[in-house]
Design a protein around this motif. Structure first.
Motif, PDB file in Angstrom:
ATOM      1  N   VAL A 262      51.683  24.483  -4.037  1.00 52.87           N
ATOM      2  CA  VAL A 262      52.201  25.126  -5.250  1.00 52.87           C
ATOM      3  C   VAL A 262      53.460  24.402  -5.725  1.00 52.87           C
ATOM      4  CG1 VAL A 262      53.114  27.264  -6.230  1.00 52.87           C
ATOM      5  CG2 VAL A 262      51.192  27.349  -4.627  1.00 52.87           C
ATOM      6  N   VAL A 263      54.302  24.000  -4.807  1.00 50.56           N
ATOM      7  CA  VAL A 263      55.491  23.218  -5.167  1.00 50.56           C
ATOM      8  C   VAL A 263      55.075  21.947  -5.901  1.00 50.56           C
ATOM      9  CG1 VAL A 263      57.438  21.890  -4.252  1.00 50.56           C
ATOM     10  CG2 VAL A 263      56.899  24.138  -3.287  1.00 50.56           C
ATOM     11  N   ALA A 264      54.053  21.263  -5.379  1.00 50.90           N
ATOM     12  CA  ALA A 264      53.580  20.023  -5.999  1.00 50.90           C
ATOM     13  C   ALA A 264      53.017  20.278  -7.398  1.00 50.90           C
ATOM     14  CB  ALA A 264      52.525  19.367  -5.113  1.00 50.90           C
ATOM     15  N   GLN A 265      52.309  21.404  -7.583  1.00 49.21           N
ATOM     16  CA  GLN A 265      51.764  21.735  -8.901  1.00 49.21           C
ATOM     17  C   GLN A 265      52.872  21.915  -9.926  1.00 49.21           C
ATOM     18  OE1 GLN A 265      49.446  25.258  -8.185  1.00 49.21           O
ATOM     19  NE2 GLN A 265      48.027  24.205  -6.800  1.00 49.21           N
ATOM     20  N   ILE A 266      53.907  22.661  -9.552  1.00 52.65           N
ATOM     21  CA  ILE A 266      55.022  22.903 -10.475  1.00 52.65           C
ATOM     22  C   ILE A 266      55.787  21.617 -10.727  1.00 52.65           C
ATOM     23  CG2 ILE A 266      57.214  24.141 -10.739  1.00 52.65           C
ATOM     24  CD1 ILE A 266      55.911  26.458  -9.187  1.00 52.65           C
ATOM     25  N   ALA A 267      55.937  20.790  -9.707  1.00 57.83           N
ATOM     26  CA  ALA A 267      56.614  19.510  -9.873  1.00 57.83           C
ATOM     27  C   ALA A 267      55.879  18.633 -10.884  1.00 57.83           C
ATOM     28  CB  ALA A 267      56.720  18.793  -8.531  1.00 57.83           C
ATOM     29  N   GLU A 269      53.931  19.669 -13.334  1.00 56.14           N
ATOM     30  CA  GLU A 269      54.088  20.281 -14.655  1.00 56.14           C
ATOM     31  C   GLU A 269      55.447  19.945 -15.277  1.00 56.14           C
ATOM     32  OE1 GLU A 269      51.451  24.158 -13.215  1.00 56.14           O
ATOM     33  OE2 GLU A 269      53.541  24.402 -13.818  1.00 56.14           O
ATOM     34  N   GLN A 270      56.479  19.819 -14.437  1.00 59.42           N
ATOM     35  CA  GLN A 270      57.828  19.587 -14.948  1.00 59.42           C
ATOM     36  C   GLN A 270      58.258  18.122 -14.869  1.00 59.42           C
ATOM     37  OE1 GLN A 270      60.968  22.220 -14.020  1.00 59.42           O
ATOM     38  NE2 GLN A 270      59.711  24.050 -13.974  1.00 59.42           N
ATOM     39  N   ASP A 271      57.348  17.259 -14.426  1.00 57.69           N
ATOM     40  CA  ASP A 271      57.655  15.840 -14.256  1.00 57.69           C
ATOM     41  C   ASP A 271      58.872  15.673 -13.345  1.00 57.69           C
ATOM     42  OD1 ASP A 271      57.249  13.129 -14.589  1.00 57.69           O
ATOM     43  OD2 ASP A 271      58.533  12.989 -16.353  1.00 57.69           O
ATOM     44  N   ARG A 272      58.838  16.397 -12.256  1.00 57.16           N
ATOM     45  CA  ARG A 272      59.875  16.338 -11.235  1.00 57.16           C
ATOM     46  C   ARG A 272      59.240  16.016  -9.893  1.00 57.16           C
ATOM     47  NH1 ARG A 272      65.296  16.257 -12.808  1.00 57.16           N
ATOM     48  NH2 ARG A 272      65.551  17.528 -14.678  1.00 57.16           N
ATOM     49  N   SER A 273      60.050  15.720  -8.899  1.00 58.74           N
ATOM     50  CA  SER A 273      59.522  15.518  -7.551  1.00 58.74           C
ATOM     51  C   SER A 273      59.395  16.872  -6.857  1.00 58.74           C
ATOM     52  CB  SER A 273      60.444  14.608  -6.744  1.00 58.74           C
ATOM     53  OG  SER A 273      61.640  15.287  -6.401  1.00 58.74           O
ATOM     54  N   PRO A 274      58.477  17.006  -5.906  1.00 58.79           N
ATOM     55  CA  PRO A 274      58.384  18.258  -5.148  1.00 58.79           C
ATOM     56  C   PRO A 274      59.700  18.632  -4.466  1.00 58.79           C
ATOM     57  CG  PRO A 274      56.425  16.936  -4.787  1.00 58.79           C
ATOM     58  CD  PRO A 274      57.394  16.069  -5.555  1.00 58.79           C
ATOM     59  N   ALA A 317      57.634  29.960 -13.028  1.00 55.23           N
ATOM     60  CA  ALA A 317      57.690  29.075 -11.861  1.00 55.23           C
ATOM     61  C   ALA A 317      58.290  29.794 -10.660  1.00 55.23           C
ATOM     62  CB  ALA A 317      58.502  27.821 -12.198  1.00 55.23           C
ATOM     63  N   LEU A 318      59.364  30.532 -10.884  1.00 57.84           N
ATOM     64  CA  LEU A 318      59.983  31.276  -9.788  1.00 57.84           C
ATOM     65  C   LEU A 318      59.042  32.311  -9.219  1.00 57.84           C
ATOM     66  CD1 LEU A 318      63.577  31.767 -11.250  1.00 57.84           C
ATOM     67  CD2 LEU A 318      62.958  30.373  -9.270  1.00 57.84           C
ATOM     68  N   GLN A 319      58.278  32.983 -10.086  1.00 55.59           N
ATOM     69  CA  GLN A 319      57.335  34.010  -9.610  1.00 55.59           C
ATOM     70  C   GLN A 319      56.246  33.375  -8.759  1.00 55.59           C
ATOM     71  OE1 GLN A 319      53.884  34.668 -10.514  1.00 55.59           O
ATOM     72  NE2 GLN A 319      53.938  36.409  -9.094  1.00 55.59           N
ATOM     73  N   ARG A 320      55.735  32.224  -9.171  1.00 50.24           N
ATOM     74  CA  ARG A 320      54.683  31.553  -8.406  1.00 50.24           C
ATOM     75  C   ARG A 320      55.198  31.085  -7.041  1.00 50.24           C
ATOM     76  NH1 ARG A 320      53.171  27.230 -12.805  1.00 50.24           N
ATOM     77  NH2 ARG A 320      51.926  26.268 -11.128  1.00 50.24           N
ATOM     78  N   LEU A 321      56.403  30.562  -7.020  1.00 48.72           N
ATOM     79  CA  LEU A 321      56.987  30.115  -5.752  1.00 48.72           C
ATOM     80  C   LEU A 321      57.277  31.297  -4.843  1.00 48.72           C
ATOM     81  CD1 LEU A 321      59.417  27.403  -7.156  1.00 48.72           C
ATOM     82  CD2 LEU A 321      57.374  26.974  -5.769  1.00 48.72           C
ATOM     83  N   ASP A 322      57.810  32.369  -5.418  1.00 47.78           N
ATOM     84  CA  ASP A 322      58.106  33.561  -4.627  1.00 47.78           C
ATOM     85  C   ASP A 322      56.829  34.160  -4.052  1.00 47.78           C
ATOM     86  OD1 ASP A 322      60.816  33.371  -5.056  1.00 47.78           O
ATOM     87  OD2 ASP A 322      60.853  34.820  -6.698  1.00 47.78           O
ATOM     88  N   ALA A 323      55.768  34.187  -4.860  1.00 47.96           N
ATOM     89  CA  ALA A 323      54.524  34.835  -4.438  1.00 47.96           C
ATOM     90  C   ALA A 323      53.856  34.086  -3.289  1.00 47.96           C
ATOM     91  CB  ALA A 323      53.567  34.946  -5.628  1.00 47.96           C
ATOM     92  N   VAL A 324      53.787  32.765  -3.372  1.00 50.16           N
ATOM     93  CA  VAL A 324      53.083  32.005  -2.338  1.00 50.16           C
ATOM     94  C   VAL A 324      53.865  31.960  -1.031  1.00 50.16           C
ATOM     95  CG1 VAL A 324      54.036  29.711  -2.884  1.00 50.16           C
ATOM     96  CG2 VAL A 324      51.709  29.922  -1.967  1.00 50.16           C
ATOM     97  N   SER A 325      55.181  32.156  -1.112  1.00 54.58           N
ATOM     98  CA  SER A 325      56.021  32.034   0.090  1.00 54.58           C
ATOM     99  C   SER A 325      56.511  33.374   0.628  1.00 54.58           C
ATOM    100  CB  SER A 325      57.239  31.156  -0.214  1.00 54.58           C
ATOM    101  OG  SER A 325      58.046  31.752  -1.233  1.00 54.58           O
TER     102      SER A 325
END
Length: 355
Positions: A262-267, A269-274, A317-325
Motif C-alpha cells: 500500500v505504501v508503494a501504491q501511494i508513492a 500515485e504521488q511520484d514519491r519514493s516509498p 492516503a492517511l486513511q488507507r495507510l492507517d487501515a492496512v496497518s
C-alpha cells in the motif's frame, strides 16, 4: 516542514529538528554500515540544511559511531544536540559492563564523553530496560549526572510504559531531573506502541523519537515475498546484512509486505519514493508529535529520506495507510470505547476533553 523548523523536546525547552540523524550506520564494523567518508557527507548535509539533532549510542558499531561523530562535531559542538545511550554491554563476560545500574551509567558516560571528544552530553538515554535495577537508583544517577553538567537531559528507550510512568512520577516527587524523551520503535509495521507508550508520552511530557521508521527497510519496497524464508542465526545479532537484521528482528513478515504494498501504491500515485511516504506518515502524527530517526547507509538514501519533509498526505492516503496497518488496542481500550461502556459512564451527556 524543514529541518530548521525546530520543536521543543518534550517538557524541556531544548530546541531540536523534527527529524533526527541516526548514526547506527556510521562505521562498517558490523558489516553493513557507511564508511567514514559517506558518514561525513550525511552529517555535513544534515547540518548544512539546519538539522541539529544527532542520535547515537555507545554500542553502535562497537563505539565507532561515537568516535566518528566526535570528529564531525569538532568546531561546531554548541550548534548540535547530541543524544547517546547507555545499557548495552561493551565488554562481553563482564556482568557490570551492561545493564541500567549506576556503575554502568557513570562508566558508560565517561567512555562516551571520551569517544565524542566533548565534556557534556545533551541527552542521555537508558537504552533498554534490564528488569533488574531499582528505579530510584536509575533516576538518582541521572539526576547526579545532570547536576554535574556532564549530562543535560535524561531520556529512556525500549521500556514498558508502566515502568517509565513510575520513574517519571518518582523524579517529580523527589525533585530529580525528569525524563524528557522517549525513544521507541514506531512505523507502519510497528504500531502496538499506540496502546500504552504514546498516550503515556503525551500525558507525561515526553518527546517521542521513532527508531526504525522504515521497518528495517521493509517499507522501502526492497524486499519481496521471496525473501520471507530468509533466516538469521541467533548468534549473529546486529552483524551480517541488512536482510539478516530485518529477518532477525521480525520485520520481514507477510503482514509487513502487505503494508509495504500500500505504501508503494501511494508513492507511485504521488511520484514519491516509498520511504518518503512511510516517513511522512510518522511526521503527520500528533498528540504526541513523533520525530523519526533516519539512519541511512548511503548519501543517496539519506537525501531521499529528507524528501519526506516535503510530502503532504491527504485524508484518503492517511486513511488507507492507517487501515492496512491498524492494530487492535486490546483490553481495556477496546472495552472502554464500546458505546455501551461510554453510555453508562456519561449517562447520556456529551462530555469531551479539550485539546
Amino acid at each position: 516542514m524543514k529541518l530548521d523548523n525546530y520543536l521543543t523536546l518534550g517538557r524541556s525547552g531544548l530546541r531540536v529538528s523534527p527529524m533526527s540523524l541516526g548514526t547506527m550506520t556510521f562505521g562498517s564494523d558490523w558489516g553493513w554500515g557507511a564508511d567514514a567518508g559517506e558518514s561525513r557527507r550525511m552529517f555535513d548535509a544534515y547540518v548544512d540544511r539546519g538539522g541539529n539533532f544527532i542520535d547515537t549510542a555507545n554500542f553502535y558499531t562497537n563505539g565507532s559511531s561515537e568516535k566518528l561523530l566526535g570528529q564531525f562535531i569538532a568546531g561546531k559542538r554548541d550548534s548540535v544536540v547530541v543524544a547517546t545511550k547507555y545499557s548495552l554491554n561493551m565488554q562481553p563476560g563482564n556482568p557490570n559492563a551492561g545493564g541500567n545500574h549506576r556503575r554502568n551509567m557513570i562508566r558508560s558516560v565517561e567512555a562516551s564523553l571520551q569517544r565524542l571528544g566533548t565534556d557534556y552530553i545533551d541527552l542521555l538515554y537508558l537504552h533498554i530496560w534490564d528488569n533488574l535495577t531499582p528505579i530510584d537508583e536509575v533516576m538518582r544517577a541521572f539526576d547526579d549526572l545532570v547536576r554535574s553538567g556532564k549530562v543535560l537531559y535524561a531520556g529512556i528507550s525500549d521500556t514498558p510504559a508502566w515502568q517509565v510512568a513510575r520513574m517519571q512520577t518518582l523524579a517529580d516527587l523527589r525533585g530529580w531531573a525528569p525524563l524528557v524523551a522517549l525513544q521507541i520503535e514506531h512505523s507502519l509495521i510497528e504500531r502496538t506502541v499506540e496502546r500504552e507508550l504514546l498516550p503515556m508520552a503525551h500525558e507525561l511530557g515526553l518527546g517521542v523519537m521513532a527508531w526504525s521508521p522504515l521497518g528495517s527497510g521493509v517499507l522501502t519496497g526492497k524486499y519481496t515475498r521471496a525473501d520471507l524464508g530468509h533466516t538469521q542465526s541467533a548468534e549473529a545479532g546486529v552483524t551480517g546484512t541488512r536482510k539478516d537484521v530485518a529477518a532477525g528482528n521480525g520485520a520481514l513478515q507477510p503482514r509487513s509486505l502487505d503494508i509495504a504494498d500500500v505504501v508503494a501504491q501511494i508513492a507511485k500515485e504521488q511520484d514519491r519514493s516509498p520511504a518518503q511516504i512511510a516517513l511522512a506518515w510518522l511526521l503527520h502524527r500528533t498528540a504526541p508529535t513523533v520525530m523519526p530517526i533516519i539512519g541511512a547507509r548511503t548519501f543517496a538514501q539519506f537525501e531521499d529520506n529528507l524528501g519526506a519533509l516535503d510530502v503532504v498526505l491527504d485524508s484518503d492516503a492517511l486513511q488507507r495507510l492507517d487501515a492496512v496497518s491498524a492494530v487492535a488496542k486490546g483490553f481495556p481500550h477496546d472495552f472502554m470505547a464500546l458505546p455501551m461502556t461510554q453510555g453508562v459512564l456519561s449517562g447520556g451527556s456529551s462530555v469531551r476533553r479539550p485539546a
